[in-house]
Design an enzyme around this catalytic site. Structure first.
Site, short mmCIF file in Angstrom:
data_model
loop_
_atom_site.label_atom_id
_atom_site.label_comp_id
_atom_site.label_asym_id
_atom_site.label_seq_id
_atom_site.Cartn_x
_atom_site.Cartn_y
_atom_site.Cartn_z
N ASN A 51 -89.57 31.72 14.16
CA ASN A 51 -89.52 31.56 12.77
C ASN A 51 -90.60 32.51 12.26
O ASN A 51 -91.80 32.06 12.45
CB ASN A 51 -89.56 30.09 12.13
N LYS B 36 -74.23 27.31 14.33
CA LYS B 36 -74.85 27.40 13.20
C LYS B 36 -74.81 28.69 12.65
O LYS B 36 -74.73 29.93 13.36
CB LYS B 36 -76.45 27.03 13.58
N LYS C 249 -83.07 33.95 14.33
CA LYS C 249 -81.91 33.90 15.55
C LYS C 249 -81.77 35.01 16.23
O LYS C 249 -80.70 35.02 16.92
CB LYS C 249 -80.59 33.15 14.63
N GLU D 211 -85.46 29.30 18.39
CA GLU D 211 -85.88 30.18 17.33
C GLU D 211 -86.94 30.67 17.39
O GLU D 211 -88.19 29.86 17.89
CB GLU D 211 -85.37 29.39 16.01
N ARG E 155 -91.94 22.02 17.41
CA ARG E 155 -92.31 23.12 16.45
C ARG E 155 -93.92 23.47 16.81
O ARG E 155 -94.76 22.82 17.09
CB ARG E 155 -92.55 22.85 14.88
N ASP F 5 -89.61 27.08 18.07
CA ASP F 5 -88.92 25.98 18.25
C ASP F 5 -88.45 25.80 19.74
O ASP F 5 -87.63 26.84 20.22
CB ASP F 5 -87.44 25.87 17.52
N ARG G 181 -79.98 17.12 14.15
CA ARG G 181 -80.78 18.14 13.63
C ARG G 181 -82.33 17.24 13.40
O ARG G 181 -82.26 16.07 12.98
CB ARG G 181 -80.53 18.43 12.17
N ARG H 11 -90.47 16.88 16.99
CA ARG H 11 -89.62 16.56 15.69
C ARG H 11 -88.37 15.83 16.32
O ARG H 11 -87.72 16.13 16.99
CB ARG H 11 -89.19 17.82 14.73
#
Length: 317
Positions: free
Chosen positions: A283, A161, A126, A281, A211, A273, A233, A225
């Protein structure tokens, strides 16, 4: 070429093999004739210049409930006894995680560590993403209630978050007329010492959170997703459902912008994402999603990752 691979991971006993990306990588490594060891970050030690791990030799198989066999623990020198270390334990990205990156960095000139430990440490999901703010929704990082109130008033709806959370944990949607903002900011301030992230809420999250996986800087596949009813979420760990998808032109633009830098940093396996064309994000710690991607697309992402690893090793000479 047969390799010796040490996997730094969560306990093999606890993983759910049907969708676990680390397990998929281990199956693919074994199919190529590689030797596998498994250990946890707590099993790392440094002793007079050597970085060691107390690890178990393992064999794996796609049989739920009987998915691995482990030998007796042995001490391995991660510089001399191993060709590749896969750093795959789940976050939280805390001081224990950071310490593991420092230890593994000491052997990274002799053993290929995936992802590169210094780059993992310097690219928390992040915060690294802020380098690509032009693709992001409006974003605030703060501990200040006044800042959050002003941002909320400007954006109308927001998401709050933790900076170092994972799997959708502690992600809150604050609606326009929500009366709990001050209490939420107070709670975040008590639970976490670091600032937290606040972003404009993207209503199109109901249509999915993509993703996208990049292997050595190249986009190789994606899943969409969808959050379950009543949720914002979409993380699979939070009950989201995976669906087949293709990349849009905007998403390809994002991947093209990120790819060269990911490869330069030695971030071989990365998951980004994207919601409604907005990057949220990057990851790099323990990205997931490759099992679902391969199921929908008929691809072999673990194979692509091992091919990239082989190329990296060959380039080292």
């Amino acid at each position: 070429m047969s390799l010796t691979v040490a996997v730094q991971m969560d306990p093999l006993e606890t993983i759910k093999i049907a969708g676990d990306s680390t397990f998929a990588l281990m199956l693919a490594a074994q199919a190529r004739g590689h030797t596998l060891y498994a250990y946890g970050p707590a099993d790392l030690s440094y002793d007079r210049g050597q970085v060691r791990a107390t690890a178990r030799p393992v064999t794996v198989r796609a049989q739920p409930g009987d998915h691995f066999t482990a030998g007796e623990p042995v001490t391995i020198d991660l510089a001399d006894d191993v060709d590749v270390v896969l750093m795959r334990q789940d976050p939280p990205f805390d001081l224990a995680y950071i310490t593991a990156t420092h230890l593994l960095e000491r052997i990274a000139d002799r053993t290929l560590v995936v992802n590169d430990p210094a780059s993992v440490r310097n690219a928390p999901e992040k915060l690294f993403v802020l380098d690509y703010a032009r693709f992001m929704p409006p974003t605030l990082i703060t501990r200040s209630l006044d800042d959050v109130r002003a941002f909320h008033a400007e954006q109308g709806e927001i998401v709050v978050k933790p900076l170092y959370g994972n799997a959708g944990s502690a992600v809150f949607h604050v609606a326009r007329a929500d009366k709990n903002l001050a209490a939420l900011v107070e709670l975040f301030g008590e639970v976490w010492r670091e600032p937290f992230m606040v972003q404009a809420f993207l209503p199109d999250v109901s249509e999915g959170d993509k993703r996208i996986v990049l292997v050595d800087g190249v986009a190789t596949g994606a899943i969409n997703r969808l959050p379950k009813s009543g949720e914002i979420r979409s993380n699979l760990a939070a009950g989201g459902a995976a669906h087949a998808t293709e990349l849009t032109a905007k998403e390809r633009e994002i991947c093209d912008a990120l790819g060269p830098e990911l490869a330069r940093r030695g971030l071989i396996f990365v998951g980004i994402d994207v919601i409604a064309g907005h990057l949220t994000e990057i990851n790099v710690t323990s990205p997931t999603g490759i099992v679902a991607i391969d199921r929908f697309n008929g691809t072999d992402t673990p194979g692509m990752i091992w091919d990239a690893i082989a190329r990296r090793l060959a380039a080292r000479g």
